[in-house]
Design an enzyme around this catalytic site. Sequence first.
Site, PDB file in Angstrom:
ATOM      1  N   CYS A  77     -33.535 -21.719   3.696  1.00 16.55           N
ATOM      2  CA  CYS A  77     -34.762 -21.941   4.143  1.00 16.55           C
ATOM      3  C   CYS A  77     -34.782 -22.556   5.585  1.00 16.55           C
ATOM      4  CB  CYS A  77     -35.633 -22.835   3.275  1.00 16.55           C
ATOM      5  SG  CYS A  77     -37.327 -23.440   3.973  1.00 16.55           S
ATOM      6  N   HIS A 163     -35.140 -10.330   2.912  1.00 14.73           N
ATOM      7  CA  HIS A 163     -36.278 -10.061   3.996  1.00 14.73           C
ATOM      8  C   HIS A 163     -36.618  -8.610   3.968  1.00 14.73           C
ATOM      9  CE1 HIS A 163     -37.202 -14.222   5.203  1.00 14.73           C
ATOM     10  NE2 HIS A 163     -35.736 -14.360   5.172  1.00 14.73           N
ATOM     11  N   GLU A 212     -44.117 -15.179   1.002  1.00 15.70           N
ATOM     12  CA  GLU A 212     -42.514 -15.711   0.675  1.00 15.70           C
ATOM     13  C   GLU A 212     -42.505 -15.609  -0.969  1.00 15.70           C
ATOM     14  OE1 GLU A 212     -41.181 -19.317   1.680  1.00 15.70           O
ATOM     15  OE2 GLU A 212     -42.028 -19.613   3.532  1.00 15.70           O
ATOM     16  N   CYS A 221     -42.712 -19.287   8.186  1.00 13.73           N
ATOM     17  CA  CYS A 221     -41.277 -19.246   7.274  1.00 13.73           C
ATOM     18  C   CYS A 221     -40.332 -18.796   8.295  1.00 13.73           C
ATOM     19  CB  CYS A 221     -41.479 -17.882   6.568  1.00 13.73           C
ATOM     20  SG  CYS A 221     -39.868 -17.400   5.753  1.00 13.73           S
ATOM     21  N   GLY A 224     -38.166 -16.069   7.864  1.00 17.36           N
ATOM     22  CA  GLY A 224     -38.782 -14.803   8.153  1.00 17.36           C
ATOM     23  C   GLY A 224     -39.203 -14.593   9.528  1.00 17.36           C
TER      24      GLY A 224
HETATM   25  N1  LIG Z   1     -39.039 -18.274   0.096  1.00 22.22           N
HETATM   26  C1  LIG Z   1     -37.822 -18.257   0.512  1.00 22.22           C
HETATM   27  C2  LIG Z   1     -37.266 -19.640   0.620  1.00 22.22           C
HETATM   28  C3  LIG Z   1     -37.907 -20.595   1.633  1.00 22.22           C
HETATM   29  C4  LIG Z   1     -37.906 -19.995   3.246  1.00 22.22           C
HETATM   30  C5  LIG Z   1     -38.534 -20.820   4.198  1.00 22.22           C
HETATM   31  N2  LIG Z   1     -39.784 -21.212   3.995  1.00 22.22           N
HETATM   32  C6  LIG Z   1     -37.996 -20.657   5.544  1.00 22.22           C
HETATM   33  O1  LIG Z   1     -38.554 -21.455   6.158  1.00 22.22           O
HETATM   34  O2  LIG Z   1     -37.013 -19.814   5.888  1.00 22.22           O
HETATM   35  C7  LIG Z   1     -36.961 -17.436  -0.222  1.00 22.22           C
HETATM   36  O3  LIG Z   1     -37.385 -17.083  -1.572  1.00 22.22           O
HETATM   37  O4  LIG Z   1     -36.079 -16.853   0.070  1.00 22.22           O
END
Ligand SMILES: N[C@@H](CCC[C@H](N)C(=O)O)C(=O)O
Length: 278
Positions: A77, A163, A212, A221, A224
């Site tokens: 994250c 991703h 997400e 994100c 992301g």
């Molecule tokens: N939802 C993501 C984990 C969190 C990612 C995040 N908010 C970021 O800032 O990178 C997952 O399930 O991989």
Amino acid sequence: MSQTLKFTKMHGAGNDFVVLDGIHQRVALTPEQLRFIADRHFGIGCDQILLVEAPTQAGVDFRYRIFNADGGEVSQCGNGARCFVRFVHDKGLTNKREIRVETAAGIIVPRLEADGQVTVDMGPPRFEPADIPFVAEARATTYVLDIADGPVEIVALSMGNPHAVLETCNIETAPVATWGPEIERHPRFPQRVNVGFMQLVHRRAIKLRVFERGSGETLACGTGACAAVVAGIQRGLLDPVVEVQTRGGALTIRWAGGDAPVYLTGPAVTVFEGEITL
Ligand SMILES: N[C@@H](CCC[C@H](N)C(=O)O)C(=O)O
């Protein structure tokens, strides 16, 4: 038996977190308790819960664990990593400006900048389908994914978490709420996926919305943003330094290509402190 936990509410460009110090208090939460904490109506409310722990290996300063709002533990994250650094500094757990942090995806190296922003060395992106994981016969720059509305072109990669990045010509009308959950659970992504919708502004700026995995659409994100910029650079559309405009604020991503690490820079803000009894 009930437990009372001290917590800090934080955000990085609007991606919000409940951060727990697992060094000075015992934290052992069930998926149901994690979902309760993240619930915006009945709990505290957040996109992810971050747990700060003592390291389990030599040569690192802390261990950092991440739980999505659905209670599932995940490996990376980016916005959380910046809040992690702000948290360990503000709590006096370290005075190092650059720290080495153990995550489920490997070691990351965040650094607190003089202006209060945090830069995170997120490591290199990975494109091999098995590393993402993504079902494909061979590695390719783009893939065609079949969804209910027809075939869509994606870039698939890992930033320590999976991703899929799609290009859109209008970020405001992009089908984030419909394609996001469908692609998140597409059978070609066996561990599900974070789904980014990117609009090119020019070679040094993009607009981005991310649905997400395990949390739904968030205001930003970090991984992301890294994935979208890497995808754009791979396709020859972007320069090595790009401003990513999200609904929660701007992030800066730098990537020199190949096996070079991706650097993520942005804010890390404390909102309030509290206690919750579970
Ligand atoms: N939802 C993501 C984990 C969190 C990612 C995040 N908010 C970021 O800032 O990178 C997952 O399930 O991989």
